[in-house]
Write an enzyme that holds these catalytic residues in place. Structure first.
Site, PDB file in Angstrom:
ATOM      1  CG  HIS A 223      -2.450   1.366   0.673  1.00  0.00           C
ATOM      2  ND1 HIS A 223      -2.753   1.298   0.147  1.00  0.00           N
ATOM      3  CD2 HIS A 223      -2.600   2.577   1.220  1.00  0.00           C
ATOM      4  CE1 HIS A 223      -3.492   1.899  -0.425  1.00  0.00           C
ATOM      5  NE2 HIS A 223      -3.223   2.660   0.076  1.00  0.00           N
ATOM      6  CE1 TYR A 227      -2.099   7.581  -1.141  1.00  0.00           C
ATOM      7  CE2 TYR A 227      -1.784   4.743   0.627  1.00  0.00           C
ATOM      8  CZ  TYR A 227      -2.376   6.265   0.636  1.00  0.00           C
ATOM      9  OH  TYR A 227      -3.870   5.836  -0.175  1.00  0.00           O
ATOM     10  CG  HIS A 374      -9.139   1.199  -7.225  1.00  0.00           C
ATOM     11  ND1 HIS A 374      -9.389   2.731  -6.817  1.00  0.00           N
ATOM     12  CD2 HIS A 374      -7.700   0.942  -6.357  1.00  0.00           C
ATOM     13  CE1 HIS A 374      -8.135   3.009  -5.979  1.00  0.00           C
ATOM     14  NE2 HIS A 374      -7.664   2.650  -5.739  1.00  0.00           N
ATOM     15  CG  PHE A 375      -4.727  -1.109 -10.021  1.00  0.00           C
ATOM     16  CD1 PHE A 375      -4.586  -1.179 -11.470  1.00  0.00           C
ATOM     17  CD2 PHE A 375      -5.074  -2.506  -9.729  1.00  0.00           C
ATOM     18  CE1 PHE A 375      -3.541  -2.652 -11.878  1.00  0.00           C
ATOM     19  CE2 PHE A 375      -5.038  -4.009 -10.011  1.00  0.00           C
ATOM     20  CZ  PHE A 375      -4.645  -3.891 -11.894  1.00  0.00           C
ATOM     21  CG  HIS A 376      -6.112   0.016 -15.628  1.00  0.00           C
ATOM     22  ND1 HIS A 376      -5.430  -1.029 -14.669  1.00  0.00           N
ATOM     23  CD2 HIS A 376      -4.469   0.237 -16.062  1.00  0.00           C
ATOM     24  CE1 HIS A 376      -4.799  -1.906 -15.557  1.00  0.00           C
ATOM     25  NE2 HIS A 376      -3.821  -1.229 -16.225  1.00  0.00           N
ATOM     26  NE  ARG A 439      -6.784  -7.508  -8.991  1.00  0.00           N
ATOM     27  CZ  ARG A 439      -5.896  -7.241  -8.262  1.00  0.00           C
ATOM     28  NH1 ARG A 439      -6.165  -7.441  -7.386  1.00  0.00           N
ATOM     29  NH2 ARG A 439      -4.884  -6.923  -8.582  1.00  0.00           N
ATOM     30  NE  ARG A 440      -3.976 -11.184  -7.993  1.00  0.00           N
ATOM     31  CZ  ARG A 440      -4.838 -10.336  -7.286  1.00  0.00           C
ATOM     32  NH1 ARG A 440      -6.289 -11.470  -6.895  1.00  0.00           N
ATOM     33  NH2 ARG A 440      -4.074  -9.693  -5.942  1.00  0.00           N
TER      34      ARG A 440
HETATM   35 FE1  HAS Z   1      -5.905   2.066  -4.636  1.00  0.00          FE
HETATM   36  C1  HAS Z   1      -6.231  -1.380  -4.199  1.00  0.00           C
HETATM   37  C2  HAS Z   1      -8.357   1.786  -1.345  1.00  0.00           C
HETATM   38  C3  HAS Z   1      -5.791   5.666  -3.407  1.00  0.00           C
HETATM   39  C4  HAS Z   1      -3.619   1.921  -6.491  1.00  0.00           C
HETATM   40  N1  HAS Z   1      -4.678   0.886  -4.869  1.00  0.00           N
HETATM   41  C5  HAS Z   1      -5.443  -0.741  -4.925  1.00  0.00           C
HETATM   42  C6  HAS Z   1      -4.526  -1.634  -5.943  1.00  0.00           C
HETATM   43  C7  HAS Z   1      -3.716  -0.720  -6.506  1.00  0.00           C
HETATM   44  C8  HAS Z   1      -4.626   0.396  -5.766  1.00  0.00           C
HETATM   45  C9  HAS Z   1      -2.475  -0.940  -7.700  1.00  0.00           C
HETATM   46  O1  HAS Z   1      -8.837  -0.354   0.882  1.00  0.00           O
HETATM   47  C10 HAS Z   1      -4.091  -3.055  -5.999  1.00  0.00           C
HETATM   48  C11 HAS Z   1      -3.747  -3.695  -5.922  1.00  0.00           C
HETATM   49  C12 HAS Z   1      -3.571  -4.763  -5.789  1.00  0.00           C
HETATM   50  O2  HAS Z   1      -3.048  -5.627  -7.020  1.00  0.00           O
HETATM   51  O3  HAS Z   1      -4.246  -5.913  -5.373  1.00  0.00           O
HETATM   52  N2  HAS Z   1      -6.762   3.319  -2.626  1.00  0.00           N
HETATM   53  C13 HAS Z   1      -7.429   3.662  -2.018  1.00  0.00           C
HETATM   54  C14 HAS Z   1      -7.952   4.026  -0.781  1.00  0.00           C
HETATM   55  C15 HAS Z   1      -7.451   5.289  -1.874  1.00  0.00           C
HETATM   56  C16 HAS Z   1      -6.694   4.663  -3.020  1.00  0.00           C
HETATM   57  C17 HAS Z   1      -9.214   4.616   0.086  1.00  0.00           C
HETATM   58  N3  HAS Z   1      -5.136   2.982  -4.935  1.00  0.00           N
HETATM   59  C18 HAS Z   1      -4.866   4.706  -4.187  1.00  0.00           C
HETATM   60  C19 HAS Z   1      -3.629   5.201  -5.319  1.00  0.00           C
HETATM   61  C20 HAS Z   1      -3.305   4.481  -6.059  1.00  0.00           C
HETATM   62  C21 HAS Z   1      -3.881   2.864  -5.608  1.00  0.00           C
HETATM   63  C22 HAS Z   1      -3.241   7.096  -5.606  1.00  0.00           C
HETATM   64  C23 HAS Z   1      -2.017   4.776  -6.970  1.00  0.00           C
HETATM   65  C24 HAS Z   1      -1.461   5.451  -7.546  1.00  0.00           C
HETATM   66  N4  HAS Z   1      -7.009   0.607  -3.107  1.00  0.00           N
HETATM   67  C25 HAS Z   1      -7.589   0.604  -2.088  1.00  0.00           C
HETATM   68  C26 HAS Z   1      -8.485  -0.914  -1.526  1.00  0.00           C
HETATM   69  C27 HAS Z   1      -7.828  -1.469  -2.504  1.00  0.00           C
HETATM   70  C28 HAS Z   1      -6.670  -0.260  -3.270  1.00  0.00           C
HETATM   71  C29 HAS Z   1      -9.324  -0.892  -0.299  1.00  0.00           C
HETATM   72  C30 HAS Z   1      -8.054  -3.048  -2.084  1.00  0.00           C
HETATM   73  C31 HAS Z   1      -8.703  -3.456  -3.062  1.00  0.00           C
HETATM   74  C32 HAS Z   1      -9.111  -5.374  -3.214  1.00  0.00           C
HETATM   75  O4  HAS Z   1     -10.065  -6.180  -2.505  1.00  0.00           O
HETATM   76  O5  HAS Z   1      -8.096  -5.667  -3.749  1.00  0.00           O
HETATM   77  C33 HAS Z   1      -7.053   7.053  -1.618  1.00  0.00           C
HETATM   78  O6  HAS Z   1      -5.851   7.300  -1.055  1.00  0.00           O
HETATM   79  C34 HAS Z   1      -7.374   7.556  -2.241  1.00  0.00           C
HETATM   80  C35 HAS Z   1      -7.909   9.487  -2.410  1.00  0.00           C
HETATM   81  C36 HAS Z   1      -8.303   9.935  -2.908  1.00  0.00           C
HETATM   82  C37 HAS Z   1      -9.364  11.423  -3.065  1.00  0.00           C
HETATM   83  C38 HAS Z   1      -9.277  12.211  -4.361  1.00  0.00           C
HETATM   84  C39 HAS Z   1      -9.065  14.000  -4.096  1.00  0.00           C
HETATM   85  C40 HAS Z   1      -8.502  14.633  -4.803  1.00  0.00           C
HETATM   86  C41 HAS Z   1      -7.827  14.593  -6.211  1.00  0.00           C
HETATM   87  C42 HAS Z   1      -8.243  14.974  -7.193  1.00  0.00           C
HETATM   88  C43 HAS Z   1      -8.648  16.549  -7.531  1.00  0.00           C
HETATM   89  C44 HAS Z   1      -9.281  17.402  -8.653  1.00  0.00           C
HETATM   90  C45 HAS Z   1      -8.450  18.697  -9.015  1.00  0.00           C
HETATM   91  C46 HAS Z   1      -8.781  18.824 -10.563  1.00  0.00           C
HETATM   92  C47 HAS Z   1      -8.088  19.897  -8.273  1.00  0.00           C
HETATM   93  C48 HAS Z   1     -10.135  11.513  -1.863  1.00  0.00           C
HETATM   94  C49 HAS Z   1      -6.785  15.154  -4.977  1.00  0.00           C
HETATM   95  C50 HAS Z   1     -10.031  18.900 -10.545  1.00  0.00           C
HETATM   96  C51 HAS Z   1     -10.878  20.127 -11.345  1.00  0.00           C
HETATM   97  C52 HAS Z   1     -12.838  20.575 -12.155  1.00  0.00           C
HETATM   98  C53 HAS Z   1     -12.372  20.803 -13.039  1.00  0.00           C
HETATM   99  C54 HAS Z   1     -13.163  19.782 -11.632  1.00  0.00           C
END
Ligand code: HAS
Length: 549
Positions: A223, A227, A374-376, A439-440
């Site tokens: 995890h 980050y 999700h991760f794509h 998956r996988r």
């Molecule tokens: Fe995830 C599985 C939970 C973030 C990557 N994640 C994965 C896997 C990968 C991955 C590779 O809780 C699969 C691993 C595998 O092979 O099994 N993930 C989260 C949570 C977050 C999260 C809570 N993941 C990421 C990030 C990744 C990533 C970042 C890669 C870089 N993830 C999980 C969970 C799994 C999981 C479970 C396991 C699932 C399972 O059952 O297997 C959080 O960090 C996300 C927080 C993000 C936000 C978004 C904030 C938005 C921003 C953009 C602002 C936009 C602007 C533009 C300013 C709250 C900062 C606006 C303009 C306009 C005009 C609208």
């Protein structure tokens, strides 16, 4: 006159470029593997010459998830610390090269064992799947090389601190240091499982492996790994994008605080990947789910800071109304456009992460292709588009060239192509996942079961998206090769923004490393000690190794 830190020294540029070349080579090969996978899963295509789907899938995940990211990040960070804290000393640069070659040899070894069909264990190399020992040794070298680079980064930072007593380090240097601490602490987990469990087991020194312990050690690393990918993208968002648009960093202190929160909270959350794993008591899963929801906070802070940066800039240019500032942003500049699209994608991507982390909903999506979707969105869109956007100024800066208007236009087209391809591919992965598609796994109709037949249209959409994305990869490679070797010679800026209101004292307080590392370790011990001891004390008989491909 140019100050010595304005331009990355030629020797440091060579170092950073070497990392970037490996990263983009990994993108080319890993991207091709990705295309083949989506074609196989559509059910309309078979791999020639008996090549296994799982060999291709392992190649794809390892090259893109572990090699592209690690090399790009370390290369980018070396350039960033050289740009903001001065030219690397000869000693630091020497060790950085040692790190680079160790990583490169490790990568070559790992890829060799995967491509020769001796390690089709996917990028997570879950036991009891057992790879050839050479695969684990290669990965070990990749990690050890990155540690050497980490220590080189710390040495450079320490030299800057010595030369500038009582001053806060430059923001980009501070961020690179946090990311490398995060990396060092988290890779201890994967090093432990590889060296103590998997390597002796694959060499036949031990017969059986404790599967739960190995998966737990993997996710202790896995995890924070995500980050480690995200933080360099945030470095670009916080410290570079404001300069590109002509604005200022909304708050230097907020940016530093967000990074420190990532350090605390990224690691003690690995159980959210193991919510359906038996052998871990629900209480500990609950604790880690709680901490997972806490690690969302620094991303929400980042979203706030980005909106504030854009709005403050837009209003300074006379924008009015709630969203008038949007019109003032430099839409024709690929250095802005690609990362911005990455940010927009991060809104649904992050929401998906919160769904995954919610224990009950995880039961619906776990091990389905929803997670792949999700991760794509997260790593393959938000992070990667930001890296592409950074490459558009970083590579010409380092190679002493300039990006032409034609290349900039191609980079805008590239971003649009990526957006379309990923919307098709990741969107249909999410939908198919909700319908239960695993998956996988390679293509199967599971004996023509009605449920499996429902997934096929989505799998065809994934192949369409995968093909469009592959065109996107060809476009970015054309741009990268042009910027590295063929673009007109000239000076390109390495953009670094200034803070709207620099607060030196607060920034300095953020460098209390003993305290931050102490809190990080304490949180890890709280979240992991009891369940880990439990896993060892109450372990079922270990498992023999399986080679199912
Ligand atoms: Fe995830 C599985 C939970 C973030 C990557 N994640 C994965 C896997 C990968 C991955 C590779 O809780 C699969 C691993 C595998 O092979 O099994 N993930 C989260 C949570 C977050 C999260 C809570 N993941 C990421 C990030 C990744 C990533 C970042 C890669 C870089 N993830 C999980 C969970 C799994 C999981 C479970 C396991 C699932 C399972 O059952 O297997 C959080 O960090 C996300 C927080 C993000 C936000 C978004 C904030 C938005 C921003 C953009 C602002 C936009 C602007 C533009 C300013 C709250 C900062 C606006 C303009 C306009 C005009 C609208």
């Amino acid at each position: 006159m140019m100050n010595e830190t304005m331009k990355v020294d030629r020797r440091d540029a060579k170092l950073a470029l070497a990392h970037i070349y490996v990263a983009f080579t990994a993108l080319a090969l890993g991207g091709l593997a990705g295309l083949l996978q989506t074609l196989v899963r559509s059910g309309k295509f078979n791999l020639p010459a008996g090549i296994s789907y799982y060999t291709i899938l392992t190649t794809h995940g390892t090259l893109l998830g572990l090699v592209l990211t690690t090399f790009f990040i370390i290369g980018f960070q070396f350039a960033a610390i050289s740009r903001t804290s001065g030219t690397l000393s000869d000693r630091v640069r020497f060790w950085a090269w040692v790190g680079f070659w160790t990583m490169t040899i490790g990568t070559a070894m790992t890829v060799f064992y995967i491509l020769t069909g001796q390690a089709s264990v996917l990028y997570t190399f879950y036991a009891p799947l057992q790879a050839h020992a050479g695969f684990y040794i290669g990965l070990t070298l990749l990690v050890v090389g990155s540690w050497i680079s980490g220590f080189a980064t710390f040495a450079h930072y320490a030299r800057w601190k010595k030369q500038n007593p009582g001053k806060a380090s430059p923001l980009l240097t501070f961020m690179a240091v946090v990311n490398m601490i995060l990396w060092l602490v988290s890779t201890l987990g994967v090093a432990a499982t590889v060296l103590i469990q998997l390597l002796p087991w694959s060499l036949g020194i031990t017969d059986r492996v404790n599967v739960l312990v190995s998966r737990t050690l993997f996710w202790y690393f896995g995890h924070p790994l995500v980050y480690f990918w995200l933080l360099p993208a945030y470095m670009v968002w916080y410290a570079v994008i404001p300069k590109i648009i002509g604005g200022k960093i909304f708050s230097d202190s907020l940016a530093r605080l967000a990074f420190i929160l990532f350090l605390f909270l990224s690691i003690p959350v690995g159980f959210h990947h193991q919510l359906l794993e038996p052998g871990i008591k629900p209480f500990w899963k609950f604790i880690q789910v709680f901490l997972t929801l806490m690690v969302v906070v620094p991303s929400l802070m980042t979203a706030f800071a980005m909106f504030a940066t854009f709005e403050a800039y837009g209003r300074s240019k006379g924008a009015t109304g709630l969203f008038g500032w949007l019109r003032k942003l430099p839409w024709g500049d690929a250095r802005f456009f690609a990362p911005f699209v990455g940010m927009v994608f991060f809104i649904p991507a992050g929401a998906g992460g919160i769904i995954n982390a919610s224990h009950q909903m995880n039961q619906v999506v776990h091990n389905t292709i929803w997670v792949t979707g999700h991760f794509h969105l997260t790593v393959a869109t938000t992070v990667v588009l930001t890296f592409f956007g950074a490459a558009y100024w970083l590579i010409p800066h380092l190679s002493g060239r300039v990006m032409t208007k034609a290349m900039n236009r191609l980079a805008i087209i590239q971003t649009v192509v990526w957006t379309i391809g990923m919307s098709f591919m990741s969107g249909s992965m999410h939908f198919a996942g909700l319908l239960g598609a695993p998956r996988r796994s390679a293509f199967s109709t599971y004996g023509n079961s009605p449920q499996a037949l429902e997934w096929i249209p989505y799998q065809i959409a994934q192949a369409v998206g995968g093909t469009i994305l592959f065109i996107g990869i060809i476009l970015v490679l054309v741009i990268v090769i042009n910027l590295a070797f063929f673009a007109p010679k000239g000076e390109t800026e390495f953009p670094v923004a200034e803070a709207a209101e620099p607060q030196e004292r607060t920034a300095l307080a953020m460098e209390n490393w003993k305290l931050w590392i102490g809190i990080t370790v304490a949180l890890i011990l709280i979240a992991y000690t009891i369940p880990f001891v439990d896993m060892i004390q109450n372990a079922p008989p270990g498992s023999k190794g399986y080679k199912l491909w």
